[in-house]
Design an enzyme around this catalytic site. Structure first.
Site, PDB file in Angstrom:
ATOM      1  N   HIS A 148      -2.329  -7.342   1.145  1.00 38.44           N
ATOM      2  CA  HIS A 148      -2.324  -8.525   1.622  1.00 38.44           C
ATOM      3  C   HIS A 148      -2.285  -8.369   3.466  1.00 38.44           C
ATOM      4  O   HIS A 148      -1.762  -8.383   4.457  1.00 38.44           O
ATOM      5  CB  HIS A 148      -0.622  -9.160   1.763  1.00 38.44           C
ATOM      6  CG  HIS A 148      -0.297  -7.793   2.084  1.00 38.44           C
ATOM      7  ND1 HIS A 148       1.691  -7.090   1.672  1.00 38.44           N
ATOM      8  CD2 HIS A 148       0.319  -6.494   2.747  1.00 38.44           C
ATOM      9  CE1 HIS A 148       2.094  -6.435   2.398  1.00 38.44           C
ATOM     10  NE2 HIS A 148       1.387  -5.780   2.944  1.00 38.44           N
ATOM     11  N   HIS A 188       7.176  -7.237   7.368  1.00 34.00           N
ATOM     12  CA  HIS A 188       6.889  -5.937   8.517  1.00 34.00           C
ATOM     13  C   HIS A 188       7.027  -6.027   9.883  1.00 34.00           C
ATOM     14  O   HIS A 188       6.281  -6.404  10.524  1.00 34.00           O
ATOM     15  CB  HIS A 188       5.073  -5.734   8.561  1.00 34.00           C
ATOM     16  CG  HIS A 188       4.111  -5.858   7.043  1.00 34.00           C
ATOM     17  ND1 HIS A 188       4.107  -6.753   6.640  1.00 34.00           N
ATOM     18  CD2 HIS A 188       3.566  -4.872   6.797  1.00 34.00           C
ATOM     19  CE1 HIS A 188       2.993  -6.807   5.101  1.00 34.00           C
ATOM     20  NE2 HIS A 188       3.290  -5.119   5.374  1.00 34.00           N
ATOM     21  N   HIS A 203      -4.076   3.119   1.538  1.00 39.94           N
ATOM     22  CA  HIS A 203      -3.904   2.458   3.009  1.00 39.94           C
ATOM     23  C   HIS A 203      -3.260   3.822   3.532  1.00 39.94           C
ATOM     24  O   HIS A 203      -1.324   3.280   3.428  1.00 39.94           O
ATOM     25  CB  HIS A 203      -4.496   1.236   3.329  1.00 39.94           C
ATOM     26  CG  HIS A 203      -3.043   0.802   2.695  1.00 39.94           C
ATOM     27  ND1 HIS A 203      -2.161   0.736   2.006  1.00 39.94           N
ATOM     28  CD2 HIS A 203      -2.134  -0.238   3.576  1.00 39.94           C
ATOM     29  CE1 HIS A 203      -1.155  -0.502   1.974  1.00 39.94           C
ATOM     30  NE2 HIS A 203      -1.180  -1.050   3.216  1.00 39.94           N
ATOM     31  N   GLU A 215       3.084   0.300  -0.510  1.00 36.37           N
ATOM     32  CA  GLU A 215       3.635  -1.068  -0.758  1.00 36.37           C
ATOM     33  C   GLU A 215       3.424  -1.291  -2.507  1.00 36.37           C
ATOM     34  O   GLU A 215       3.617  -2.531  -2.633  1.00 36.37           O
ATOM     35  CB  GLU A 215       2.703  -1.557  -0.228  1.00 36.37           C
ATOM     36  CG  GLU A 215       2.739  -1.907   1.538  1.00 36.37           C
ATOM     37  CD  GLU A 215       2.279  -2.453   2.212  1.00 36.37           C
ATOM     38  OE1 GLU A 215       2.569  -3.041   3.040  1.00 36.37           O
ATOM     39  OE2 GLU A 215       1.116  -3.076   1.838  1.00 36.37           O
TER      40      GLU A 215
HETATM   41  C1  DHB Z   1      -2.820  -2.616   7.002  1.00 34.91           C
HETATM   42  C2  DHB Z   1      -2.486  -3.557   5.870  1.00 34.91           C
HETATM   43  C3  DHB Z   1      -1.219  -3.974   5.475  1.00 34.91           C
HETATM   44  O1  DHB Z   1      -0.916  -4.634   3.860  1.00 34.91           O
HETATM   45  C4  DHB Z   1      -0.901  -3.939   5.979  1.00 34.91           C
HETATM   46  O2  DHB Z   1       0.748  -4.642   6.396  1.00 34.91           O
HETATM   47  C5  DHB Z   1      -0.849  -3.790   8.037  1.00 34.91           C
HETATM   48  C6  DHB Z   1      -1.952  -3.423   8.351  1.00 34.91           C
HETATM   49  C7  DHB Z   1      -4.028  -3.205   7.268  1.00 34.91           C
HETATM   50  O3  DHB Z   1      -5.479  -2.503   6.567  1.00 34.91           O
HETATM   51  O4  DHB Z   1      -4.750  -2.973   7.603  1.00 34.91           O
HETATM   52 FE    FE Z   2       1.679  -4.436   4.466  1.00 34.66          FE
END
Ligand code: DHB
Ligand code: FE
Length: 280
Positions: A12, A59, A193, A240
């Site tokens: 997302h 978030h 990530h 996540e």
């Molecule tokens: C990014 C990825 C995410 O899941 C998020 O909530 C905010 C930023 C990103 O890769 O920039």
């Molecule tokens: Fe996220």
């Protein structure tokens, strides 16, 4: 009776919402990412789900350190896109299905999952980016949405095993709702990530693809992955992915994959996307 007909998993990343809103879906960087969702957009048009139970995380838009619900269900009639610092995205309001949501809340709580009930909140990129990826630019979202928010922002998040069990309970709840409804469950977030600190930018293609493999078929090995493994192998925000396991739990013992897409990178994130149907 209501039925859960399919499960969708997707990252997302907020940048995808920005790219889509600015019409950059086909440029060199974003083209290969959006191309992996074309199959799903056509499939959603023919499936015409009535309701999506959309598992996502907020978030720090609707909740902050004052209130941190582990599992929360949106029982409201309507949700507005949140202002995440640049003004709210110009996408349609999200229309809820209050009656089904209250039914699910009741079933889950009596089934001993102590859900937080939410009647009013704004929804951030965790929820609106998946809608854009699946439906593109529309005047109105073509489905009603029951937001199911999971805390994966502040330690301790729920275990993968508990998420899977919640999915199993959601399936029982949907299947005892008297109206004929085509219900999908979406799990969002991930894949690997890490957004901050010394390991920012960490991506683990091998681990992610093994996780995608594990979502398909009759194994339940993913439910036993400990938090520390997500953190070590997929970065701090890789956690996540426990939200995908709520979707997986609703599918029953076995799944079949209808579509699979993986792309690196998008912003700091590995994009993963799966469409599953129950195979039992
Ligand atoms: C990014 C990825 C995410 O899941 C998020 O909530 C905010 C930023 C990103 O890769 O920039
Ligand atoms: Fe996220």
């Amino acid at each position: 009776m209501a039925r859960i007909t399919a499960g969708v998993a997707t990252s997302h990343v907020p940048l995808l919402g920005v790219a889509h809103d600015l019409g950059k879906d086909k440029d060199d960087y974003f083209g290969p990412i959006f191309a992996g969702y074309e199959w799903t957009r056509a499939w959603e048009k023919s499936e015409k789900p009535d309701v999506v139970i959309l598992v996502y995380n907020d978030h720090a838009s609707a909740f902050d350190m004052k209130v941190i619900p582990t599992f929360a269900i949106g029982c409201g009639e309507r949700y507005k896109p949140a202002d995440e610092g640049w003004g709210p995205r110009k996408v349609p309001d999200v229309i809820g299905h209050a009656d089904l949501a209250w039914h699910i809340a009741q079933c889950l709580i009596l089934d001993e999952f102590d859900m937080t009930i939410i009647n009013e909140m704004d929804v951030d990129h965790g929820l609106t980016v998946p809608l854009s990826m699946m439906f593109g630019a529309v005047e109105e979202w073509p489905v009603k949405v029951i937001p199911l928010a999971v805390n994966v922002v502040t330690y301790p998040p729920p275990s993968g095993n508990r998420c899977w069990a919640l999915g199993e309970a959601i399936r029982r709840a949907v299947e005892c709702y008297g109206e004929d409804l085509n219900v999908q469950v979406w799990g969002t977030g991930g894949m690997s990530h890490q957004l901050q600190g010394a390991r920012a930018g960490l991506i683990n293609k091998e681990w992610d693809n093994d996780f995608l493999d594990g979502m398909i078929g009759d194994s339940d090995r993913l439910r036993h992955i400990p938090h520390i493994e997500y953190l070590r192998e997929t970065g701090s925000e890789g956690i996540e992915m426990v939200m995908w396991l709520i979707m997986r739990g609703t599918m029953g013992p076995a799944t079949r994959a209808l579509h699979r897409h993986y792309h690196v990178p998008c912003s700091n994130t590995a994009i993963g996307h799966l469409v599953l149907e129950p195979a039992a």
